[in-house]
Design an enzyme around this catalytic site. Structure first.
Site, PDB file in Angstrom:
ATOM      1  N   LYS A  76       7.991 -47.893 -18.386  1.00 37.83           N
ATOM      2  CA  LYS A  76       8.349 -46.585 -17.703  1.00 37.83           C
ATOM      3  C   LYS A  76       8.229 -45.480 -18.631  1.00 37.83           C
ATOM      4  O   LYS A  76       8.557 -45.378 -19.919  1.00 37.83           O
ATOM      5  CB  LYS A  76       9.770 -46.985 -17.203  1.00 37.83           C
ATOM      6  CG  LYS A  76      10.242 -46.007 -16.544  1.00 37.83           C
ATOM      7  CD  LYS A  76      11.581 -46.360 -16.127  1.00 37.83           C
ATOM      8  CE  LYS A  76      12.477 -44.907 -14.952  1.00 37.83           C
ATOM      9  NZ  LYS A  76      13.891 -45.525 -14.951  1.00 37.83           N
ATOM     10  N   SER A 151      14.578 -44.964  -9.837  1.00 39.19           N
ATOM     11  CA  SER A 151      13.743 -44.059 -10.514  1.00 39.19           C
ATOM     12  C   SER A 151      12.621 -44.871 -10.998  1.00 39.19           C
ATOM     13  O   SER A 151      11.510 -44.141 -11.370  1.00 39.19           O
ATOM     14  CB  SER A 151      14.366 -43.466 -11.495  1.00 39.19           C
ATOM     15  OG  SER A 151      14.906 -44.275 -12.511  1.00 39.19           O
ATOM     16  N   SER A 175      18.333 -48.087 -10.584  1.00 41.61           N
ATOM     17  CA  SER A 175      16.852 -47.732 -10.844  1.00 41.61           C
ATOM     18  C   SER A 175      15.755 -48.736 -11.362  1.00 41.61           C
ATOM     19  O   SER A 175      14.766 -48.528 -11.008  1.00 41.61           O
ATOM     20  CB  SER A 175      16.740 -46.663 -11.801  1.00 41.61           C
ATOM     21  OG  SER A 175      17.051 -45.392 -11.431  1.00 41.61           O
TER      22      SER A 175
END
Lengths: 484, 478, 95
Positions: A76, A151, A175
């Site tokens: 990420k 997210s 997330s």
């Protein structure tokens, strides 16, 4: 090769069926082909990936390979990667080349994993649909009109579309789990303090926790074993030995007590999702688990408390982005105030600015007690709810998200509705507990995630409870048709 | 109207740790800009603070030295504001629960009296960097080397009633932190600096007047002058019908006046909240007892001991205990000599201190160590040389000529104590000065000193003065 | 609590965010809606409840006082928007 899990790929590498370089090329090609559609990657590091793959192959020849040596993964874009752009999904850091590795990145490097690139995400991890990214939204591989969740939406979509067998994510209010659910993969948010936050760009420091995302619980166990553990650079990281999570996966479920919080099955939960979850719960009963209804009476306060605590911390955490030492700086500032206000207004998107403003307000003179302090008290009540529940049960189960993936643009103009999609995941972050989402079925084309919540440091148990389910179901093996 | 001044001081002492409070970067002064600012000090994305145990130990030392309460649990908070020398946009400090609370300091005033001044609290925090205002095309340059240097902010009660008291308090605290070894006390480098809260009120009134805060005073002289100016300013303002406004002011040493600080015009809202990256600081009894056991003897206690143990005057004891290096040196000399504390005191306060001063040397860099000075004093004690000759020997030692015995031998400075040799010199001197002898014998006693001088001159200062006296008295009688 | 444009401007200044006048009403609306959401907290009496700042009940770990960093100024300043002579440059600071 791309259809295999990390465990299977690891076996293939070990038996010499294929090399890491071959494997890496397969995934790089798939990314090249599909990323324009999905937008799951912000940065693809093809060259360094191949170099890492070759190094991994040599390491294997020397007999020094571990289970993750040569396995391609993605990070990420919230994790700092030395020498590679680390944008956090923001214009603010569009040109930020991190000068160090996050601990999570460092540990996966040490294990010999190959980094394919950096995945898309909601800006500064603030969002539940991946639509707040400066780099544009990510699309859900199961339905390109749907959001992948957020997210960590880029990581989830990339895994679901088989662009990478595993990835890292972070979870501040859901997330990792919510995009895992919406994309039909498995993801675990470890206990707060289990994984080092060093080099992970902070959103809300007392809630943020990094964790693995992959197709199966077994793969998550392999990744978590590599990234978890004490780090002297993070004061909130717990100095406790890390078990071999993969070794304990086959623990039988007989006698396991699963708590079903009535608050997680009430109004707000989509009926079709509820039906999928109930089927999954039935499956657990068949596997020998006992289920009991429990209550987490303060559940409805989790979102209100979260939207004070997280913005308050973020308003302070994001103050360092001021256009002075790194990051976006506005053109021709006329004075210091102009430098600050314009650099920040240009560098941050609307949702980030909203949360900074809410947090600034909640901490400001005259409002601190009514908002921030009150939220910290609610946090205690929520945490106590879980404490009591774990006196009765081993694991808590319920839906990860109240609905399946919603359509792109559907909630983007309505922050409140968007916030409510994290209604079942947020309490866990407030309490600091570990929690996992695993694929449990579909509503139409769109996946449904089952959420499991464990007591502090019960990752081993969560992973085995998920693994047993995945031994008798195949939801985790389904591939979105467009990417099969 | 008669006015009373109320002053409270906030003193920032930089703690003498090797590394910063939350990072492993060096704290050394004077490095090239930004070469001692690591990723943590720069507030890079994703970095985290880890607290330096030495800073905590030093804070506890001060707390114990001023009889304060050491908090078993204290909290680090973020003080949020934007400033270019503050990289994270917040300063990590302590707000609601500081590590040290409720101590006191005894200050000595010029009239010989003393007063107890309350210390409200002392808390740990990080220093900011520096803005350099030299011209970079109309811009400021930011050096973050100092960012993250540990500070102990020591806050007094508003107990001080004059600029002189404020200075006495500041000096006492300065002596204390240097004694404890927790701060180098270097005010020019900003290691010990002060913000003064000053207000005035009509004498007899119990509530405080509106205060002004004077920032960043970095010398005792500036503190005194700034406060005195500020008192005058406030009294003049009120007496001419105006009102003091609560504000932050800066002292301009060139003009000798204070002026409002422009950047602090707007009311600040620091939005303090507990730093989520740092957990509560917990200190247990064992830690506190270890720190207590490590405390050095404090200045006031040492002074009393010097008076009783060595029979020194209050003045001598005060001078010798002003700093630990000097008192340590003194005690080493006394111990080596095995007595004569007054003789040792005279030498340490006299020639030794004078030479240090003359050459601007620290005691640690003195060319004469306690062993050497004691060896010299031993030669006075055993009458090998006179005190006067000893001064010459000391100077030679200072210049690096070696041990006192070697110097005495090489230069033939050994005192003449052989009475026949002394008598011989005296006889010669008397014979050479018949006029003076006659005058002396006629009653001009003052000429005795003349004869002593002549004898000492003739013996090149080496004749034992006592013996010279004794023999002269007899011989001059005739 | 409902926030007006003036209050938003005040908060935005504290947060150093330049908000365009035409965007201010939308921010005011959104922020008011968020505050309304979080004010659901008031439904519960929390008198006497200890605030919880950290999920884990642990004490701060301490670090030995050791210098372990050397200068990386060139690396760090390679990503800086504006430097000269090793210093970060900003519009003139007034104190």
């Amino acid at each position: 090769m791309y259809e295999k899990t990390i465990a299977q790929l690891s076996a293939g590498l070990a038996s010499g069926q294929f090399s890491s370089e071959e494997l890496t090329r397969v995934f790089l090609e798939r990314i090249e082909r599909s990323n324009p559609q999905l937008n799951a990657f912000i940065t693809v590091t093809a060259e360094s990936a191949l170099a890492q793959a070759q190094a991994a192959d040599q390491r294997r020849q020397r007999g020094e390979a571990g289970p993750l040596t040569g396995i391609p993964i993605a990070h990420k874009d919230i994790f700092c990667t030395n020498g590679v752009r680390t944008s956090c999904g923001s214009q603010m850091l569009d040109r930020f080349i991190a000068p160090y590795d996050a601990t999570v990145v460092e540990r996966l490097n040490t294990a010999g994993a190959v980094m394919l690139g950096k995945t898309n995400m909601d800006e500064f991890a603030m969002g539940s649909s991946n639509e707040t990214s400066y780099y544009g939204p990510v699309r859900n591989p199961w339905d390109l009109n749907a959001v992948p969740g957020g997210s960590s939406g880029g990581s989830a979509a990339a895994i679901a579309a088989r662009l990478t067998p595993g990835a890292t994510g972070t979870d501040t209010g859901g997330s990792i789990r919510q995009p895992a659910a919406l994309c039909g993969i498995t993801g675990i948010k470890p206990t707060y303090g289990r994984v080092s936050r060093w080099g992970m760009i902070a959103y809300a420091s007392s809630l943020d926790q990094g964790g693995p995302m992959a197709r199966t619980a077994e793969d998550c166990a392999l990744l978590l074993t590599a990234i978890a553990g004490f780090d002297p650079r993070d004061s909130t990281c717990v100095d406790q030995p890390v078990p071999d999570y993969a070794a304990a996966l086959n623990r039988p479920l007989a006698g396991l007590k699963i708590g079903l919080p009535k608050e997680y099955f009430g109004t707000g939960l989509d009926n079709t999702v509820a039906a999928v979850i109930e089927t999954a719960v039935t499956e657990y009963r068949k596997l020998g688990a006992e289920t009991v209804e429990i209550s987490l009476p303060n559940s409805q306060l989790a979102i209100p408390a979260y939207y004070v605590v997280a913005p308050a911390e973020c308003s302070s955490n994001l103050a360092r982005f001021d256009g002075v030492r790194y990051g976006h700086r506005c053109d021709n500032p006329k004075d210091l105030l102009d430098l600050y206000t314009r650099s920040r207004a240009e560098g941050f998107g609307a949702e980030v600015q909203r949360r900074i403003l809410v947090g600034t307000f909640a901490l400001s003179a005259g409002y601190y007690d009514a908002y921030y302090l009150k939220a910290q008290q609610i946090r205690r009540l929520i945490s106590d709810d879980f404490r009591r529940a774990f006196d009765q049960v081993d694991v808590i189960a319920g839906p990860t998200s109240p609905t399946v993936a919603f359509n792109l643009g559907e909630k983007v103009d309505d922050p409140i509705t968007m916030y409510l999609s994290d209604i079942y995941t947020i309490a866990v972050n407030l309490a600091g507990l570990p929690s996992l989402s695993l694929p449990a079925g579909f509503v139409g084309q769109r996946p449904v995630g089952l959420q499991l919540i464990g007591n502090y440091f019960a990752e081993e148990r969560l992973l085995s409870v998920a693994h047993r389910y995945q031994q008798v179901t195949d939801w985790h093996n389904r591939v979105p048709a467009a990417f099969a | 109207m008669e006015w009373e001044t109320v002053i409270g001081l906030e003193i920032h002492a930089q703690l003498a740790t090797k590394s910063k409070i939350f990072s492993a970067a060096a704290t050394a002064y004077g490095a090239e800009p930004n070469t001692q600012a690591c990723a943590i000090d720069l507030g890079m994305p994703g970095v985290l603070p880890v607290l330096n145990q030495e800073a905590v130990r030093m804070a506890a030392m001060l707390g114990l030295a001023i009889g304060a309460n050491i908090a078993r649990r204290s909290i680090f908070a973020r003080k949020n504001y934007f400033y270019p020398d503050l990289p994270k946009g917040y300063q990590i400090s302590q707000y609601e629960l500081p590590v040290v609370e409720k101590g006191e300091l005894l200050i000595d005033l010029d009239d010989g009296s003393s007063r107890i001044i309350g210390v409200t609290r002392a808390h740990l925090e990080e220093d900011a960097g520096k803005s350099l205002h030299e011209d970079f095309h109309g811009q400021s340059g930011i050096d973050l080397n100092r960012a993250g240097t540990p500070l102990l902010e020591i806050v007094s009660e508003p107990d001080l009633r004059s600029a002189k008291e404020a200075v006495a308090y500041m000096k006492k605290l300065h002596q204390m932190v240097v004694y404890l070894g927790i701060c180098d006390g270097n005010m020019q480098e900003g290691s010990f600096r002060c913000d003064a809260n000053v207000s005035v009120r009509p004498k007899g009134q119990s509530q405080f007047g509106t205060r002004a805060e004077i920032k960043n005073l970095n010398s005792f002289r500036f503190v005194e002058r700034a406060i005195e100016f500020e008192i005058e300013r406030q009294i003049d303002l009120i007496e001419s019908g105006g009102k003091v406004v609560q504000e932050t002011r800066l002292y301009d040493p060139d003009k000798g006046e204070t002026r409002p600080m422009r950047s602090k015009e707007e009311a600040n809202d620091y939005r303090y909240f507990p730093d989520p990256d740092l957990l509560p600081l917990a200190l247990d009894e064992a830690f506190i007892e270890t720190v207590r056991a490590s405390l050095p003897e404090l200045p006031d206690v040492k002074k009393q001991r010097f008076i009783t143990q060595y029979g020194l005057s209050a003045y001598d004891a005060e001078v010798l205990t002003a700093g630990r290096p000097l008192s340590d040196y003194y005690e080493a000399v006394v111990a080596l000599l095995g007595g004569e504390p007054k003789l040792c005191a005279n030498w340490v306060m006299g020639d030794f201190s004078a030479f240090l001063n003359r050459d601007s040397k620290e005691i640690a860099a003195s060319p004469v160590n306690p062993e050497q000075l004691a060896a010299l004093l031993r030669r006075i004690q055993d009458r090998t040389i006179s005190g006067k000759i000893a001064k010459d020997v000391f100077e030679a030692m200072w210049m690096g000529a070696g041990d006192p015995d070697a110097i005495i031998e090489q230069r033939g400075l050994r005192q003449i104590t052989d009475s026949s040799a002394i008598e011989k010199v005296i006889d010669e001197v008397i014979a050479a000065n018949p006029d003076q002898l006659a005058q002396y014998r006629a009653g001009k006693d003052k000429l005795f000193a003349f004869f002593v001088g002549q004898v000492m001159k003739a013996s090149k200062g080496k004749a034992n003065p006592q013996q010279v006296n004794d023999v002269l008295v007899e011989k001059l009688k005739g | 609590m409902s926030l007006g444009v003036a209050e938003v401007a005040k908060i935005a200044h504290l947060a150093r965010l330049a908000i365009r006048a035409e965007a201010a009403p939308a921010y005011a609306r959104n922020l008011s809606a968020i505050l309304e959401l979080v004010e659901q907290m008031n439904a519960v009496d929390t008198t006497g409840v200890a605030p919880m700042a950290h999920p884990l009940d642990m004490a701060q770990r301490l670090r030995p006082d050791v210098v372990a960093e050397s200068s990386q100024r060139d690396r760090f300043q390679a990503i800086a928007p504006h430097v000269e002579a090793g210093l970060y440059l900003v519009p003139k600071v007034i104190d």
